[in-house]
Design a protein around this motif. Structure first.
Motif, mmCIF file in Angstrom:
data_model
loop_
_atom_site.group_PDB
_atom_site.id
_atom_site.type_symbol
_atom_site.label_atom_id
_atom_site.label_comp_id
_atom_site.label_asym_id
_atom_site.label_seq_id
_atom_site.Cartn_x
_atom_site.Cartn_y
_atom_site.Cartn_z
ATOM 1 N N PRO A 17 1.664 4.703 -1.173
ATOM 2 C CA PRO A 17 0.695 5.600 -1.827
ATOM 3 C C PRO A 17 0.829 5.661 -3.345
ATOM 4 N N SER A 53 0.799 -1.224 0.000
ATOM 5 C CA SER A 53 0.000 0.000 0.000
ATOM 6 C C SER A 53 0.834 1.278 0.000
ATOM 7 N N ASP A 68 0.685 13.060 4.704
ATOM 8 C CA ASP A 68 0.797 12.014 5.719
ATOM 9 C C ASP A 68 -0.392 11.065 5.727
ATOM 10 N N ASP A 69 -1.612 11.587 5.472
ATOM 11 C CA ASP A 69 -2.777 10.712 5.559
ATOM 12 C C ASP A 69 -2.816 9.656 4.462
ATOM 13 N N ARG A 70 -2.035 9.858 3.408
ATOM 14 C CA ARG A 70 -1.996 8.856 2.334
ATOM 15 C C ARG A 70 -1.149 7.648 2.715
ATOM 16 N N TRP A 71 -0.422 7.748 3.824
ATOM 17 C CA TRP A 71 0.420 6.643 4.278
ATOM 18 C C TRP A 71 -0.300 5.735 5.268
ATOM 19 N N GLU A 72 -1.510 6.082 5.636
ATOM 20 C CA GLU A 72 -2.198 5.332 6.686
ATOM 21 C C GLU A 72 -2.426 3.873 6.306
ATOM 22 N N ILE A 114 -2.130 4.249 -6.546
ATOM 23 C CA ILE A 114 -2.717 5.054 -7.624
ATOM 24 C C ILE A 114 -2.140 4.720 -8.997
ATOM 25 N N PHE A 167 3.408 12.866 -1.213
ATOM 26 C CA PHE A 167 2.122 12.439 -0.672
ATOM 27 C C PHE A 167 1.965 12.981 0.755
#
Length: 329
Positions: A34, A32, A96-100, A38, A94
């Motif tokens: 980021p 996953s 930070d929230d895209r690394w969750e 995509i 990206f």
């Protein structure tokens, strides 16, 4: 009983494993990143999917993976002399929230049992022929060596930018890196040319991973590549995965065991085909385990992941490896 992680380390260090390492069992994959979430990628049976580099790929049914489509209008780099006009690396910025998703995927893996594993494909050689086409790429090593070296440097720099935040935020401790370097019977380029174009770039990339917390580097090349093993060791590869039987595996284990481990020894096409049977799987697993031994060898199909082209083959191979562990340990 050793954990899967401990058993892997005992195997590659020449210690006392208590069973065969069973294919990819020691890896807990994190897919996953980021960018990977995509980046368009063809599903099984899909055709003409264009990724973030502009490379178009198709995955026909009954084949083990996708491959680029190189019609004149779809080939990305149409002139190696002017590769900078065509090859544009995708952005990697990206929030930070895209690394969750990646962080949660890693947190679900028991690090006592498995290595949290980063996955990178394609590698530097494959990326070259993805962008240029296989024939044009092969010719460019001769006709335009300086441009090829510059492009490889550009690709290596991009990969390290891909890796840095991933290593910092997710903290993987293993890497499965794909880059096929040959056919079943030969490398694509000579060892001397491989050294000239790829050794330094891969030494820098793999050193970067090691410096950022990667303990075990696994390089996939389901091919003949016996003549490149000294370079693999120099690069920092711990395990060559995908080793086909056209390589002299017993001799490589004798010569290089302790410096590198060989994962494979079973050509996928031998058992992973329509109409496969449990009997032929058991025969092939027994042959590999008894022929290649308990140290510096991991029995595995040559395909580059915990999967098979035809349903049930990977699982059957795993069950037969467990059976051989009970017999031989």
């Amino acid at each position: 009983m050793l954990s899967k992680r401990q058993n892997l380390l005992e195997t590659i260090r020449g210690g006392k494993p208590d069973r065969f390492v069973n294919q990819f069992e020691y890896m807990g994959f994190v897919y996953s990143h980021p960018f990977d979430l995509i980046d368009p990628y063809p599903a099984y049976g899909e055709h003409n999917i264009t990724d973030s580099w502009g490379v178009t790929r198709s995955w026909p049914e009954g084949t083990p993976g996708p491959f680029p489509v190189h019609t004149p209008e779809l080939t990305v780099c149409k002139d190696i002399e002017h590769w900078k006009d065509y090859v544009k690396a995708p952005a990697l910025d990206f929030p930070d929230d895209r690394w969750e998703a990646a962080i949660k995927e890693a947190e679900a893996i028991d690090r006592n049992e498995q290595f949290v594993t980063a996955f990178m494909a394609p590698g530097l050689f494959e990326r070259c022929h993805y962008l240029l086409g296989m024939e044009e790429s092969m010719m460019a090593f001769y006709t335009n060596p300086d441009e090829m070296k510059d492009m490889i440097r550009y690709l290596a720099d991009w990969e390290m930018r891909w890796a840095e935040p991933f290593c910092e935020k997710v903290r993987p401790d293993a890497l499965l890196h794909h880059d096929d370097w040959g056919t079943q019977i030969s490398t694509f380029i000579s060892p001397e040319m491989f050294e000239e174009f790829f050794l330094d770039a891969y030494k820098e990339v793999y050193s970067f991973y090691k410096d950022h917390g990667i303990e075990v580097i696994v390089h996939h090349s389901d091919s003949y590549a016996e003549t490149l093993v000294p370079y693999m060791i120099d690069m920092g590869i711990d395990i060559w995965q995908g080793v086909m039987t056209t390589n002299n595996i017993p001799e490589m284990i004798r010569k290089y065991g302790g410096k590198i481990t060989f994962q494979g020894g079973m050509n996928s096409a031998t058992v992973d085909h329509p109409g496969w049977t449990r009997e032929e799987v058991a025969k092939e697993v027994r042959r590999a385990c008894t022929e290649y031994g308990k140290k510096y060898f991991i029995p595995n199909l040559s395909q580059g992941g915990d999967m098979s082209t035809f349903e049930g083959v990977y699982e059957a191979v795993s069950e037969e490896i467990d059976r051989m562990s009970k017999e031989m340990f």
